[in-house]
Write a protein that holds these residues in place. Structure first.
Motif, PDB file in Angstrom:
ATOM      1  N   ASN A 118       0.580  -1.525  -0.198  1.00 44.83           N
ATOM      2  CA  ASN A 118      -0.187   0.142   0.275  1.00 44.83           C
ATOM      3  C   ASN A 118       0.813   1.231  -0.077  1.00 44.83           C
ATOM      4  OD1 ASN A 118      -2.395  -1.187   0.067  1.00 44.83           O
ATOM      5  ND2 ASN A 118      -2.563  -1.479   1.652  1.00 44.83           N
ATOM      6  N   THR A 119       2.129   1.254  -0.456  1.00 45.08           N
ATOM      7  CA  THR A 119       3.044   2.943  -0.322  1.00 45.08           C
ATOM      8  C   THR A 119       3.207   2.478  -1.250  1.00 45.08           C
ATOM      9  OG1 THR A 119       5.042   1.183   0.263  1.00 45.08           O
ATOM     10  CG2 THR A 119       4.352   1.660   2.205  1.00 45.08           C
ATOM     11  N   ILE A 120       2.933   4.442  -1.626  1.00 42.90           N
ATOM     12  CA  ILE A 120       3.127   4.451  -2.971  1.00 42.90           C
ATOM     13  C   ILE A 120       4.969   4.532  -3.298  1.00 42.90           C
ATOM     14  CG2 ILE A 120       2.925   6.768  -4.279  1.00 42.90           C
ATOM     15  CD1 ILE A 120       0.750   7.679  -2.463  1.00 42.90           C
ATOM     16  N   ALA A 121       5.572   3.681  -4.314  1.00 41.52           N
ATOM     17  CA  ALA A 121       6.577   3.886  -4.828  1.00 41.52           C
ATOM     18  C   ALA A 121       6.552   4.042  -5.711  1.00 41.52           C
ATOM     19  CB  ALA A 121       7.165   2.611  -3.990  1.00 41.52           C
ATOM     20  N   SER A 122       8.534   4.323  -6.674  1.00 44.37           N
ATOM     21  CA  SER A 122       8.070   4.220  -8.281  1.00 44.37           C
ATOM     22  C   SER A 122       8.818   3.473  -8.437  1.00 44.37           C
ATOM     23  CB  SER A 122       9.181   5.623  -8.273  1.00 44.37           C
ATOM     24  OG  SER A 122      10.647   5.172  -7.625  1.00 44.37           O
ATOM     25  N   TYR A 123       9.187   2.172  -8.153  1.00 45.60           N
ATOM     26  CA  TYR A 123       9.085   1.131  -8.538  1.00 45.60           C
ATOM     27  C   TYR A 123       7.814  -0.505  -8.394  1.00 45.60           C
ATOM     28  CZ  TYR A 123      10.033   0.565  -3.958  1.00 45.60           C
ATOM     29  OH  TYR A 123      10.968   0.496  -2.145  1.00 45.60           O
ATOM     30  N   LYS A 124       8.245  -1.222  -9.129  1.00 50.55           N
ATOM     31  CA  LYS A 124       6.754  -2.452  -8.368  1.00 50.55           C
ATOM     32  C   LYS A 124       7.931  -3.071  -7.325  1.00 50.55           C
ATOM     33  CE  LYS A 124       5.019  -6.193 -10.314  1.00 50.55           C
ATOM     34  NZ  LYS A 124       4.905  -7.220 -12.454  1.00 50.55           N
ATOM     35  N   LEU A 125       6.868  -3.877  -6.950  1.00 49.19           N
ATOM     36  CA  LEU A 125       6.525  -4.636  -5.523  1.00 49.19           C
ATOM     37  C   LEU A 125       6.259  -5.831  -5.757  1.00 49.19           C
ATOM     38  CD1 LEU A 125       8.838  -4.282  -2.796  1.00 49.19           C
ATOM     39  CD2 LEU A 125       6.636  -3.318  -1.613  1.00 49.19           C
ATOM     40  N   GLN A 126       7.467  -6.836  -5.352  1.00 46.84           N
ATOM     41  CA  GLN A 126       6.480  -7.910  -5.536  1.00 46.84           C
ATOM     42  C   GLN A 126       6.857  -8.737  -4.325  1.00 46.84           C
ATOM     43  OE1 GLN A 126       8.415 -10.372  -8.833  1.00 46.84           O
ATOM     44  NE2 GLN A 126       7.133  -9.224 -10.136  1.00 46.84           N
ATOM     45  N   ILE A 127       5.992  -9.346  -3.269  1.00 43.61           N
ATOM     46  CA  ILE A 127       6.381  -9.784  -2.409  1.00 43.61           C
ATOM     47  C   ILE A 127       5.621 -11.830  -2.141  1.00 43.61           C
ATOM     48  CG2 ILE A 127       6.107  -9.592  -0.016  1.00 43.61           C
ATOM     49  CD1 ILE A 127       5.264  -7.016   0.100  1.00 43.61           C
ATOM     50  N   ARG A 128       6.720 -12.284  -1.462  1.00 39.25           N
ATOM     51  CA  ARG A 128       6.971 -14.087  -1.461  1.00 39.25           C
ATOM     52  C   ARG A 128       6.623 -14.148   0.414  1.00 39.25           C
ATOM     53  NH1 ARG A 128       5.328 -15.540  -6.590  1.00 39.25           N
ATOM     54  NH2 ARG A 128       6.891 -14.337  -8.716  1.00 39.25           N
ATOM     55  N   LEU A 129       5.685 -14.599   0.279  1.00 39.12           N
ATOM     56  CA  LEU A 129       5.650 -15.476   2.192  1.00 39.12           C
ATOM     57  C   LEU A 129       6.306 -16.974   1.744  1.00 39.12           C
ATOM     58  CD1 LEU A 129       1.741 -13.969   2.900  1.00 39.12           C
ATOM     59  CD2 LEU A 129       4.931 -12.748   2.684  1.00 39.12           C
ATOM     60  N   ALA A 130       6.500 -16.879   3.084  1.00 40.37           N
ATOM     61  CA  ALA A 130       7.955 -18.496   3.107  1.00 40.37           C
ATOM     62  C   ALA A 130       7.096 -18.636   4.815  1.00 40.37           C
ATOM     63  CB  ALA A 130       8.601 -18.765   3.249  1.00 40.37           C
ATOM     64  N   LYS A 131       7.194 -19.976   5.572  1.00 42.40           N
ATOM     65  CA  LYS A 131       7.215 -20.631   6.717  1.00 42.40           C
ATOM     66  C   LYS A 131       8.479 -20.739   6.965  1.00 42.40           C
ATOM     67  CE  LYS A 131       2.270 -22.422   6.632  1.00 42.40           C
ATOM     68  NZ  LYS A 131       1.873 -23.798   7.283  1.00 42.40           N
ATOM     69  N   TYR A 132       9.014 -20.750   6.327  1.00 38.91           N
ATOM     70  CA  TYR A 132      10.368 -21.152   6.950  1.00 38.91           C
ATOM     71  C   TYR A 132      11.525 -21.459   5.309  1.00 38.91           C
ATOM     72  CZ  TYR A 132       8.868 -26.095   4.242  1.00 38.91           C
ATOM     73  OH  TYR A 132       8.176 -26.579   3.598  1.00 38.91           O
ATOM     74  N   LEU A 133      12.715 -21.383   6.299  1.00 33.18           N
ATOM     75  CA  LEU A 133      14.235 -21.867   4.775  1.00 33.18           C
ATOM     76  C   LEU A 133      14.979 -23.062   5.343  1.00 33.18           C
ATOM     77  CD1 LEU A 133      15.672 -18.033   5.074  1.00 33.18           C
ATOM     78  CD2 LEU A 133      14.137 -19.091   3.190  1.00 33.18           C
ATOM     79  N   PRO A 134      15.335 -23.856   3.765  1.00 33.43           N
ATOM     80  CA  PRO A 134      15.668 -23.418   2.513  1.00 33.43           C
ATOM     81  C   PRO A 134      14.501 -23.258   2.098  1.00 33.43           C
ATOM     82  CG  PRO A 134      16.302 -25.102   3.098  1.00 33.43           C
ATOM     83  CD  PRO A 134      16.445 -24.994   4.381  1.00 33.43           C
ATOM     84  N   LEU A 135      13.619 -23.170   1.117  1.00 30.10           N
ATOM     85  CA  LEU A 135      12.531 -22.619   0.038  1.00 30.10           C
ATOM     86  C   LEU A 135      12.552 -23.807  -0.814  1.00 30.10           C
ATOM     87  CD1 LEU A 135      12.459 -19.182  -1.186  1.00 30.10           C
ATOM     88  CD2 LEU A 135      11.175 -20.327   0.466  1.00 30.10           C
ATOM     89  N   PRO A 136      11.073 -24.444  -1.181  1.00 26.56           N
ATOM     90  CA  PRO A 136      11.687 -26.411  -1.780  1.00 26.56           C
ATOM     91  C   PRO A 136      12.156 -25.641  -2.791  1.00 26.56           C
ATOM     92  CG  PRO A 136       9.098 -25.218  -0.828  1.00 26.56           C
ATOM     93  CD  PRO A 136      10.643 -24.337  -0.155  1.00 26.56           C
TER      94      PRO A 136
END
Length: 87
Positions: free
Chosen positions: A45-63
């Motif tokens: 919801n913040t205004i920025a001059s770039y595109k923001l992609q967000i991924r969510l994870a419960k733990y690392l390493p990723l599958p």
């Protein structure tokens, strides 16, 4: 010689993804109970001059299963629940 080239290709494979201009990809890592989704929504919801992609994870390493489809990560954010001493 072929085995050495295959080893080198395996090492360089994660670096083959080309970053997208004017785009930041963030991975938010946190256990159940942490406000990952709320944090992600507030960032989107913040205004920025770039595109923001967000991924969510419960733990690392990723599958490894979706590794070829996963974008390059620019930032990793760890959310910790400080109220619970058992985690």
């Amino acid at each position: 010689m072929s085995a050495e080239l295959n080893e080198l290709a395996d090492v360089l494979r994660p670096l083959q993804k080309i970053p997208q201009p004017q785009t930041a990809t963030i991975l938010i890592v946190g256990a159940d109970g942490t406000p990952k989704k709320e944090f992600a929504e507030s960032m989107l919801n913040t205004i920025a001059s770039y595109k923001l992609q967000i991924r969510l994870a419960k733990y690392l390493p990723l599958p490894i299963a979706n590794d070829d489809q996963r974008p390059n990560l620019d930032f990793i954010v760890f959310l910790l629940e400080m109220n619970n001493a058992q985690r």
